[in-house]
Design a protein around this motif. Sequence first.
Motif, PDB file in Angstrom:
ATOM      1  N   GLN A   1       0.755  -1.137   0.101  1.00 57.20           N
ATOM      2  CA  GLN A   1      -0.643   0.173  -0.244  1.00 57.20           C
ATOM      3  C   GLN A   1       0.872   0.783   0.428  1.00 57.20           C
ATOM      4  O   GLN A   1       1.466   1.196   1.183  1.00 57.20           O
ATOM      5  CB  GLN A   1      -0.450   0.182   1.525  1.00 57.20           C
ATOM      6  CG  GLN A   1      -2.072  -1.432   1.148  1.00 57.20           C
ATOM      7  CD  GLN A   1      -2.479  -1.613   0.682  1.00 57.20           C
ATOM      8  OE1 GLN A   1      -3.538  -0.726  -0.049  1.00 57.20           O
ATOM      9  NE2 GLN A   1      -2.906  -2.831  -0.267  1.00 57.20           N
TER      10      GLN A   1
ATOM     11  N   ILE B   1      -9.216  -3.558  11.261  1.00 55.15           N
ATOM     12  CA  ILE B   1      -8.530  -3.448  10.203  1.00 55.15           C
ATOM     13  C   ILE B   1      -9.232  -3.494   9.078  1.00 55.15           C
ATOM     14  O   ILE B   1     -10.123  -4.416   9.127  1.00 55.15           O
ATOM     15  CB  ILE B   1      -6.827  -4.455  10.464  1.00 55.15           C
ATOM     16  CG1 ILE B   1      -6.355  -3.951  11.085  1.00 55.15           C
ATOM     17  CG2 ILE B   1      -5.888  -4.008   8.645  1.00 55.15           C
ATOM     18  CD1 ILE B   1      -4.916  -5.184  11.979  1.00 55.15           C
ATOM     19  N   PHE B   2      -9.355  -2.590   7.484  1.00 57.07           N
ATOM     20  CA  PHE B   2      -9.894  -2.675   6.776  1.00 57.07           C
ATOM     21  C   PHE B   2      -9.405  -3.566   5.865  1.00 57.07           C
ATOM     22  O   PHE B   2      -8.326  -4.003   5.991  1.00 57.07           O
ATOM     23  CB  PHE B   2     -10.119  -1.522   6.025  1.00 57.07           C
ATOM     24  CG  PHE B   2     -10.764  -0.231   6.889  1.00 57.07           C
ATOM     25  CD1 PHE B   2     -12.622   0.375   6.764  1.00 57.07           C
ATOM     26  CD2 PHE B   2      -9.892   0.627   7.192  1.00 57.07           C
ATOM     27  CE1 PHE B   2     -12.921   0.822   7.494  1.00 57.07           C
ATOM     28  CE2 PHE B   2     -10.925   1.535   7.784  1.00 57.07           C
ATOM     29  CZ  PHE B   2     -11.906   1.743   7.699  1.00 57.07           C
TER      30      PHE B   2
ATOM     31  N   GLU C   1      -7.709  -3.667   3.436  1.00 59.19           N
ATOM     32  CA  GLU C   1      -5.648  -3.368   3.230  1.00 59.19           C
ATOM     33  C   GLU C   1      -4.715  -4.757   2.914  1.00 59.19           C
ATOM     34  O   GLU C   1      -3.688  -4.302   3.344  1.00 59.19           O
ATOM     35  CB  GLU C   1      -5.803  -2.667   4.543  1.00 59.19           C
ATOM     36  CG  GLU C   1      -6.347  -0.926   3.978  1.00 59.19           C
ATOM     37  CD  GLU C   1      -5.372  -0.126   3.683  1.00 59.19           C
ATOM     38  OE1 GLU C   1      -4.200  -0.504   3.532  1.00 59.19           O
ATOM     39  OE2 GLU C   1      -5.866   0.732   3.219  1.00 59.19           O
TER      40      GLU C   1
ATOM     41  N   SER D   1       3.047   0.540   3.241  1.00 57.44           N
ATOM     42  CA  SER D   1       2.822   0.268   4.826  1.00 57.44           C
ATOM     43  C   SER D   1       2.386  -1.242   3.755  1.00 57.44           C
ATOM     44  O   SER D   1       1.404  -1.588   3.330  1.00 57.44           O
ATOM     45  CB  SER D   1       1.796   0.754   4.856  1.00 57.44           C
ATOM     46  OG  SER D   1       0.499  -0.435   5.811  1.00 57.44           O
TER      47      SER D   1
ATOM     48  N   ILE E   1       0.716  -5.776   4.802  1.00 56.73           N
ATOM     49  CA  ILE E   1       0.346  -6.458   5.944  1.00 56.73           C
ATOM     50  C   ILE E   1       0.248  -7.416   5.490  1.00 56.73           C
ATOM     51  O   ILE E   1      -0.215  -7.695   4.665  1.00 56.73           O
ATOM     52  CB  ILE E   1      -1.203  -6.074   6.191  1.00 56.73           C
ATOM     53  CG1 ILE E   1      -1.271  -4.589   7.035  1.00 56.73           C
ATOM     54  CG2 ILE E   1      -1.285  -7.206   7.290  1.00 56.73           C
ATOM     55  CD1 ILE E   1      -2.794  -4.101   7.849  1.00 56.73           C
TER      56      ILE E   1
END
Lengths: 188, 377
Positions: free
Chosen positions: A4, A120-121, A124, A156, A158
Amino acid sequence: MSVQLNTARQSPAPGTIEPRPTALESESEEMHLDICARPGLKSKNDGYGSTRISNRNGTSNTPFVKEQLLLPDPPYPPESREFFRAIQKWEGHVTEVGEECFRAVIIPILGEGPALEAEIFKEEIPPDDYELIELGAVFYWSIGYLDRPSGRLNASTIRFRRLPAWTERKIERASAEAERLQALFEND
Amino acid sequence: MTNTVSRPHPSELEVSLFGGDFGESVVMHLGADCWVVVDSCAESGSDESTPLKYLDSLGINIKRQVKLVVITHWHDDHIRGISTVVRECHSATIAMSSAFRMKDFLEMVDSGSEAAMVTRSGVDEFAAILGILEQRKGKRRRYNPPKMALRDRLLYRQQIALQSGVADAAVWSLSPSDSATILAQREFAEKSPKKGHRPGWIPSGESNHSSVVLWVTIGDNKILLGADMERTGDESTGWSAILGGSGVVDGKADIFKVPHHGAESGDHPKVWSELLHRDPFAILTAFRNGKVLLPTQDDVRRINSRTCNAYITATPAPTGIKGPRQRVVREALKRTTRTLTRAQLPSGHIRLRRHIDGPTGPWRRELFGNANPLAHV
């Protein structure tokens, strides 16, 4: 590889003076990340995309770690001249899965702060990892800068930990181990 | 606020409860340097066991003077740091629910540990305990296996020498019942590894009814520690099984560790009428996990209506966080999350002490850290 990226470019505009590093940036420079992406450098845990984190006096900055750190792949192809510098990393585990978000507890493994609870969305999360969002799933979240020849970007990422699924053989082994451990509850 | 590190007199009883809004542990001094640790917790971001840290601060010889360690159940909020407690308390008897020696539980522990690298869960702590027990079994000529807690089982007994005579101290387990153990086994079987499933952090289940409730007697003093025991509506499990005719409960307790963080599901009116004196010291910890906040305002009202001596180690409330200093981290957190709170409040400490030599005096209550009277919540 999905990262992201913040659209804001960090490099100075033409004709301007490059700003001095901020206190935060200076602080982050105390961390040297040996990442296999850098040509000629071998990671401590070669082949696993691992990251070794050490400070200037050579001591580890990581908290208690149960095994060799297996962090997500760095967010760039190994041959590129891009360099990801992490400012903050967390290990998280999913405690609840909702429609748009999942809830997780995240524990810092690099950077400051206490353990946090976050919603957390899901958007993402990289599409490849989407199916891994389930109760108990473990993930790693890195935030930092992606330095490229063309400039600096905020990044960022994840990534969910992909442990091999249980096989018949592994289950049998766990069952045999459990039987052996039962002896610990008995007198000789 | 008084000095937390003042050591109790040898003839002084102590019951200390530690916890924030995630984590709980009880430390007891039965008299004559005889200590008991029940469960363990740790501050956020630390693996250091809070009860051990406290005993160390008092100058207690942990290796020799902790005589009993009880693990009431395997849930994350009762077990953080417990493997260190087991390792350090060399001469202590280790007691745990009889459900833990079952193959399904051990299989779950064996397969569920190491799913994460930093996060330590209940199964990680148990895996570490099993490793310690294995070492001890290999080294010691006389190996003492863990004591299995069951309904009405004596876990520990000691004669406490006082100037005025001797006081009999005993710690009994009032649970789990046989039926609760079978139910727990079913739950463990569901959580044990299945073909094709991926290993992960193992969430705590619903097996509170298999937790270990303790009845502690020191002379005429009685203490009831409710663990996370719940009201199940089944006579053979939960509080009903304990109330249905325990052979060891004689008399009423002055101190009650309220079960399951004050939740309505842990409340049984007969516990208050049959097992406790009027206006007992009711002490509890809070619990916060996602949207679940315990005790609720209704729980607070209910407990306060039953006693005027209720205390809690920390006020349960979602707490915002101070934004990280780095802009890049702040922005990423803002973009990626809908809500962000601190996962765990700093803990508080409730301490109750009473002299038992000579004429029995009143309990002395001290509050440290975030601990508060429940009436203030």
